[in-house]
Design a protein around this motif. Structure first.
Motif, short mmCIF file in Angstrom:
data_model
loop_
_atom_site.label_atom_id
_atom_site.label_comp_id
_atom_site.label_asym_id
_atom_site.label_seq_id
_atom_site.Cartn_x
_atom_site.Cartn_y
_atom_site.Cartn_z
N ALA A 240 0.81 -1.22 0.00
CA ALA A 240 0.00 0.00 0.00
C ALA A 240 0.85 1.27 0.00
CB ALA A 240 -0.93 0.00 1.21
N THR A 241 2.09 1.16 0.43
CA THR A 241 2.97 2.34 0.42
C THR A 241 3.35 2.74 -1.00
OG1 THR A 241 5.06 1.09 0.51
CG2 THR A 241 3.95 1.57 2.62
N ASN A 242 3.29 1.75 -1.90
CA ASN A 242 3.66 1.98 -3.31
C ASN A 242 5.03 2.65 -3.43
OD1 ASN A 242 3.00 1.50 -5.96
ND2 ASN A 242 1.86 3.40 -6.25
N ASP A 243 5.92 2.24 -2.53
CA ASP A 243 7.25 2.86 -2.46
C ASP A 243 8.29 1.76 -2.31
OD1 ASP A 243 9.22 4.80 -2.32
OD2 ASP A 243 8.97 5.12 -0.16
N PHE A 244 8.63 1.12 -3.44
CA PHE A 244 9.58 0.02 -3.39
C PHE A 244 10.48 0.06 -4.61
CE2 PHE A 244 5.07 -1.57 -3.25
CZ PHE A 244 4.76 -1.30 -4.58
N ALA A 440 3.21 -9.93 -8.46
CA ALA A 440 2.47 -10.84 -9.33
C ALA A 440 1.96 -12.04 -8.55
CB ALA A 440 3.35 -11.30 -10.49
N GLU A 441 2.80 -12.61 -7.69
CA GLU A 441 2.37 -13.75 -6.89
C GLU A 441 1.24 -13.34 -5.96
OE1 GLU A 441 3.99 -17.00 -3.60
OE2 GLU A 441 5.46 -15.87 -4.79
N ALA A 442 1.38 -12.17 -5.35
CA ALA A 442 0.31 -11.69 -4.47
C ALA A 442 -1.00 -11.53 -5.24
CB ALA A 442 0.72 -10.37 -3.82
N GLY A 443 -0.90 -11.03 -6.48
CA GLY A 443 -2.09 -10.89 -7.30
C GLY A 443 -2.75 -12.22 -7.60
N VAL A 449 -3.13 -5.53 -4.19
CA VAL A 449 -1.85 -4.95 -4.60
C VAL A 449 -2.12 -3.86 -5.64
CG1 VAL A 449 -0.40 -6.95 -4.09
CG2 VAL A 449 -1.59 -6.83 -6.28
N PRO A 450 -1.20 -2.92 -5.81
CA PRO A 450 -1.45 -1.77 -6.69
C PRO A 450 -1.24 -2.02 -8.17
CG PRO A 450 0.69 -1.55 -5.64
CD PRO A 450 0.06 -2.77 -5.05
N ILE A 451 -1.12 -3.28 -8.58
CA ILE A 451 -0.87 -3.60 -9.99
C ILE A 451 -1.42 -4.99 -10.24
CG2 ILE A 451 1.43 -4.49 -9.42
CD1 ILE A 451 2.41 -3.52 -12.13
N ASN A 452 -1.99 -5.22 -11.42
CA ASN A 452 -2.54 -6.56 -11.67
C ASN A 452 -1.43 -7.56 -11.94
OD1 ASN A 452 -2.20 -7.16 -14.66
ND2 ASN A 452 -3.27 -5.21 -14.82
N ALA A 453 -1.73 -8.82 -11.73
CA ALA A 453 -0.72 -9.87 -11.74
C ALA A 453 0.00 -9.98 -13.08
CB ALA A 453 -1.35 -11.21 -11.36
N GLN A 454 -0.74 -9.92 -14.17
CA GLN A 454 -0.11 -10.05 -15.49
C GLN A 454 0.86 -8.90 -15.75
OE1 GLN A 454 -2.76 -10.51 -18.85
NE2 GLN A 454 -1.12 -10.31 -20.35
N THR A 455 0.45 -7.68 -15.45
CA THR A 455 1.32 -6.53 -15.67
C THR A 455 2.57 -6.64 -14.82
OG1 THR A 455 -0.58 -5.12 -16.21
CG2 THR A 455 1.47 -4.02 -15.59
N ALA A 456 2.41 -7.04 -13.57
CA ALA A 456 3.56 -7.20 -12.68
C ALA A 456 4.51 -8.27 -13.22
CB ALA A 456 3.10 -7.55 -11.27
N TYR A 457 3.96 -9.38 -13.63
CA TYR A 457 4.76 -10.49 -14.19
C TYR A 457 5.56 -10.03 -15.40
CZ TYR A 457 5.39 -14.80 -16.99
OH TYR A 457 5.89 -15.81 -17.78
N GLU A 458 4.89 -9.40 -16.34
CA GLU A 458 5.56 -8.98 -17.57
C GLU A 458 6.56 -7.85 -17.33
OE1 GLU A 458 1.97 -10.30 -20.66
OE2 GLU A 458 2.30 -8.16 -20.21
N THR A 459 6.27 -6.99 -16.37
CA THR A 459 7.22 -5.92 -16.04
C THR A 459 8.44 -6.50 -15.35
OG1 THR A 459 5.35 -4.40 -15.77
CG2 THR A 459 7.49 -3.67 -14.95
N GLY A 460 8.25 -7.51 -14.52
CA GLY A 460 9.39 -8.17 -13.88
C GLY A 460 10.33 -8.76 -14.91
N ILE A 461 9.78 -9.42 -15.93
CA ILE A 461 10.60 -9.96 -17.02
C ILE A 461 11.32 -8.83 -17.74
CG2 ILE A 461 10.56 -11.22 -19.21
CD1 ILE A 461 8.10 -12.73 -18.15
N ALA A 462 10.61 -7.75 -18.00
CA ALA A 462 11.21 -6.61 -18.71
C ALA A 462 12.38 -6.03 -17.93
CB ALA A 462 10.15 -5.54 -18.96
N ARG A 463 12.24 -5.92 -16.61
CA ARG A 463 13.33 -5.37 -15.80
C ARG A 463 14.55 -6.29 -15.83
NH1 ARG A 463 10.77 -1.58 -16.47
NH2 ARG A 463 9.82 -0.18 -14.94
N SER A 464 14.32 -7.59 -15.86
CA SER A 464 15.44 -8.53 -15.94
C SER A 464 16.15 -8.40 -17.28
CB SER A 464 14.94 -9.97 -15.74
OG SER A 464 15.99 -10.91 -15.88
#
Length: 634
Positions: A240-244, A440-443, A449-464
Motif C-alpha cells: 500500500a505504500t507503493n514505495d519500493f 504478481a504472486e500476491a495478485g 496490490v497496486p498492480i494486476n498480476a499479469q502486468t507485474a509479471y511482464e514488467t518483472g521480465i522486462a526489468r530482468s
C-alpha cells in the motif's frame, strides 16, 4: 565506550570467540573519534555492509559451495556436499562466525547512535543512520535465519543470547522493517562526504526506504504457506505504500573489486568450476521461443540442433536413475531455442576467443575433447564438446562416473562467465524484478496490490531483460514450452503433452524416436500442473535471480516446491539421502532436497545450552533435511 563494545561482543558468544568483531580501534579508524560522543556511527554501518560482501574464504564456502547448488544455480560439481544432503563443518563455522560479526557491527551502530541521540550529541543525520542500520540488520537476520533457522533476536544486550524460533524471528524482522522505514526522514540533507560511508546507496534515504519496503514484500511472502493471514496482512500493508524498488537504478548492490578482502567478488575463485545446473538448464532450453540462430554468430550456426532433437543416448555412461528429463543423454550441439539470458550468464564450451570465456585454469578450462571409456578402461568413444550445451545431474553416478570424462572436466560444460569471476561487477542483493514477481504472486493469490498480476509479471521480465541489456522481442507472447513444460505467455496456460523427440545411439549412431513426458513435480499441486500462473512467475523469478541471489531461489523452492528440481542421481545409494531409492527416484520429495545448514560445531561445543535451545526451537533434528518453519514439510 569500552562497555558498549564489550556488550556488543557477547553476541553469539560461542561462535564469535575467535573471529568476532574487531576491537573498536580497528573498526572505527577515524583518528578524531576519541570519545563515545564522537564515535562515527556510519563507520560501523559501512564495515558491516562491506564485510557482508564476504571475503574469498567465506564467499567460496557459503555462496559458491552451499547457496548456488542448494538454490540450483550451479551444479554441485565443486562441492559435492549440499545437494546430496551433506555438509562441511568448517565451511559452516566460517560463515556462522562471519554473519554474527556483521550483525554485531550493525547492532553497535544502533546502540551508539541511540546513545548519542539520548545524550543530545547526535548530528542531524544520526537518527536516519540508526534506521538504516536497523534495516540492514533486518536483512542480515533474515539471511542467517534462512540458512540455520532459529537465531537470537536480542543477542546484543550484554548476555548470552537466547535463540528464538523462526516465526518469532520473522515477526520481529517485519516489525523492524516497518518501523525503521517509517522513521526515515528523507528530507535530511547529508554532509558531502557522508555518502562515501555507504557502499550501497550513498545514504540516499529514499532508496533505503524503497529497499526496506521491498524486503517487507520478500519476507512477508515467505510466510505464505504456513501463516497465510500474517503474510497477507504484512504484504498488503507494505504494498500500500507503493514505495519500493521498481527500477534498476534503485538496485541494492555493492561494487566488487579485485584482491583478497570482503569486496572481492563472491564468485572469483579461479578453481571453482561453477557449471550450469541441470535445473536451470531445463528452465532455459526452449523457453521464450527465441532461436539460438538469432542470438549467436556465424561460427555457431552449424552446431544448432532442430527443436525436436534430444541428443545422443549413452545409458552406460550417463546417470539414468533420476527424474531429470535429459537423463542418459548428451546434447551434442546447441539448443534450437533458449532463454537469451542463458548465453549472458554461461559460456559455450570451446568459445575460447570470447573475452568473457572463463579461462583461469589452463587446459582444464579450454580443452573440450574427452573420452567415454569401456569398463575395462579402453576408449569407447572420443567426443568433442565444443559448441555443445549440457548440464551434469548431481548425485552419485556410481561406476559410470569413472567412465565418463565429459562430465568431470571444466571445459566441456557451460560455466558461469568471466565477468562474474573477475571482481568487476556489483554484487546484487535486491533487483526490481523481484518486487514485480512478488506483486504478481500476491495478485495470483487474490491479495490487494497496486498492480494486476499479469502486468507485474511482464514488467518483472522486462526489468530482468533491461538488466542484461537484452531486447525481449516476442518473448512475452511465446507459447513454447521449456523442458519442464512451462511457457512464458501469461495467457497460455495449456498443459503440455508428451513430446516426440529424435535421438541417436551414442556409440552406434543408430537413429531413434522416443516419446518424452514432461517431468512430474510432486511438490506442487501433486504434480498435476506445470504451466499455471504461479509456475510461470517462479520460473521467471528463478532465472532473473541468477547468479546473484541463490539463497532466494533456494528459499522459493523450499517454500513452494517451484520450479521443478530434478532429484540427485542414485546409481548407487546415497547415505545422506536414505529416502531416495531405486523405488522413489522418479518422485519429487522434500526428503531429497537440502532444507537448511546444520549449526556449526563451535556452537554445540562451546555453548551447549544455547545449542539445545536452538534445536528445540527448530522443532526437529539439527540436520540438513529438517525443514524450516515456513517451508514445505512433505
Amino acid at each position: 565506550m569500552k562497555n558498549i563494545l564489550k556488550q556488543s561482543l557477547v553476541v553469539f558468544a560461542v561462535a564469535i570467540a575467535a573471529t568476532s568483531c574487531k576491537k573498536f580501534e580497528d573498526i572505527n579508524v577515524n583518528p578524531v573519534a576519541a570519545s563515545e560522543d564522537q564515535v562515527q556511527v556510519e563507520y560501523f554501518i559501512n564495515n558491516s555492509i562491506i564485510s557482508a560482501q564476504m571475503n574469498p574464504d567465506v564467499a567460496e564456502r557459503s555462496f559458491v559451495l552451499y547457496w548456488k547448488p542448494a538454490g540450483r544455480q550451479a551444479s554441485d560439481y565443486d562441492g559435492g556436499a549440499i545437494s546430496a544432503g551433506s555438509y562441511n563443518d568448517g565451511w559452516t563455522n566460517a560463515y556462522y562466525d562471519q554473519v554474527a560479526s556483521w550483525l554485531n557491527m550493525a547492532n553497535t551502530a544502533i546502540e551508539i547512535g541511540n546513545k548519542q541521540i539520548a545524550a543530545g550529541n547526535a548530528k542531524t543525520y544520526t537518527p536516519n543512520l540508526v534506521q538504516v542500520a536497523r534495516i540492514w540488520r533486518a536483512y542480515l537476520m533474515s539471511e542467517m535465519s534462512d540458512n540455520f533457522g532459529p537465531i537470537p533476536i536480542k543477542g546484543f544486550e550484554g548476555a548470552n543470547p537466547e535463540f528464538t524460533d523462526v516465526k518469532a524471528v520473522y515477526y520481529y524482522i517485519l516489525d523492524e522493517l516497518k518501523d525503521a522505514s517509517g522513521k526515515l526522514d528523507v528530507s535530511v540533507v547529508n554532509p558531502t562526504d557522508l555518502g562515501k560511508q555507504d557502499p550501497a546507496y550513498q545514504y540516499n534515504y529514499a532508496k533505503w526506504k524503497k529497499y526496506a519496503t521491498s524486503m517487507r514484500l520478500r519476507l512477508s511472502m515467505r510466510l505464505s504457506e504456513v501463516d497465510a493471514d500474517k503474510a497477507r496482512t504484512e504484504f498488503e500493508a507494505a504494498a500500500a505504500t507503493n514505495d519500493f524498488i521498481i527500477d534498476n537504478a534503485d538496485n541494492f548492490q555493492v561494487q566488487e573489486k579485485d584482491g583478497w578482502d570482503p569486496l572481492t567478488g563472491v564468485m572469483s575463485r579461479s578453481w571453482d568450476t561453477q557449471p550450469l545446473s541441470a535445473t536451470l538448464n531445463n528452465l532455459f532450453v526452449g523457453l521464450g521461443g527465441i532461436k539460438s540462430a538469432d542470438l549467436l554468430g556465424a561460427d555457431f550456426q552449424s552446431a544448432i540442433k532442430p527443436a525436436n532433437w534430444l541428443g545422443q543416448r549413452f545409458p552406460d555412461h550417463f546417470a539414468t536413475k533420476t527424474n531429470d528429463p535429459m537423463a542418459g543423454y548428451w546434447f551434442n550441439g546447441l539448443p534450437y531455442s533458449i532463454d537469451p539470458r542463458a548465453y549472458k550468464l554461461f559460456s559455450i564450451p570451446g568459445d575460447i576467443n570470447n573475452p568473457n570465456y572463463p579461462k583461469q585454469n589452463g587446459n582444464y578450462d579450454i580443452v573440450t575433447v574427452r573420452n567415454l571409456k569401456a569398463p575395462g578402461g579402453a576408449i569407447a568413444k572420443t567426443i568433442d564438446a565444443k559448441y555443445t550445451w549440457n548440464a551434469r545431474v548431481d548425485g552419485d553416478w556410481g561406476t559410470k562416473d569413472a567412465l565418463n570424462e565429459l562430465v568431470n572436466y571444466g571445459g566441456t560444460m557451460p560455466r558461469i562467465n568471466m565477468q562474474f569471476r573477475n571482481s568487476t561487477q556489483k554484487r546484487l542483493f535486491f533487483g526490481p524484478w523481484e518486487t514485480y514477481f512478488l506483486l504478481a504472486e500476491a495478485g495470483v493469490r487474490g491479495w490487494n496490490v497496486p498492480i494486476n498480476a499479469q502486468t507485474a509479471y511482464e514488467t518483472g521480465i522486462a526489468r530482468s531483460f533491461e538488466y542484461w541489456g537484452l531486447n525481449m522481442g516476442s518473448y512475452l507472447t511465446s507459447t513454447d514450452y521449456n523442458r519442464v513444460g512451462t511457457s512464458v505467455s501469461w495467457t497460455h496456460t495449456i498443459e503440455p503433452t508428451t513430446r516426440q523427440m529424435n535421438y541417436e545411439d551414442g556409440l552406434s549412431g543408430a537413429a531413434g524416436t522416443v516419446s518424452v513426458p514432461y517431468p512430474k513435480n510432486d511438490l506442487y499441486k501433486n504434480g498435476t500442473v506445470k504451466n499455471d500462473h504461479l509456475t510461470k512467475i517462479i520460473t521467471q523469478k528463478f532465472i532473473a535471480q541468477t547468479p546473484w541471489l541463490p539463497l532466494e531461489t533456494w528459499s522459493d523452492h523450499r517454500r513452494l516446491g517451484l520450479p521443478f528440481f530434478e532429484n540427485p542421481a542414485i546409481e548407487q545409494p546415497i547415505n545422506t539421502l536414505p529416502a531416495l531409492t531405486e523405488a522413489t527416484y522418479m518422485t519429487a520429495s522434500t526428503k531429497y532436497i537440502p532444507q537448511r545448514l546444520k549449526y556449526p560445531s563451535n556452537l554445540q561445543n562451546n555453548n551447549a545450552s544455547g545449542y539445545a535451545q536452538a534445536v528445540a526451537a527448530l522443532g526437529g533434528a539439527d540436520a540438513i533435511l529438517t525443514p524450516l518453519w515456513w517451508a514445505q514439510k512433505q
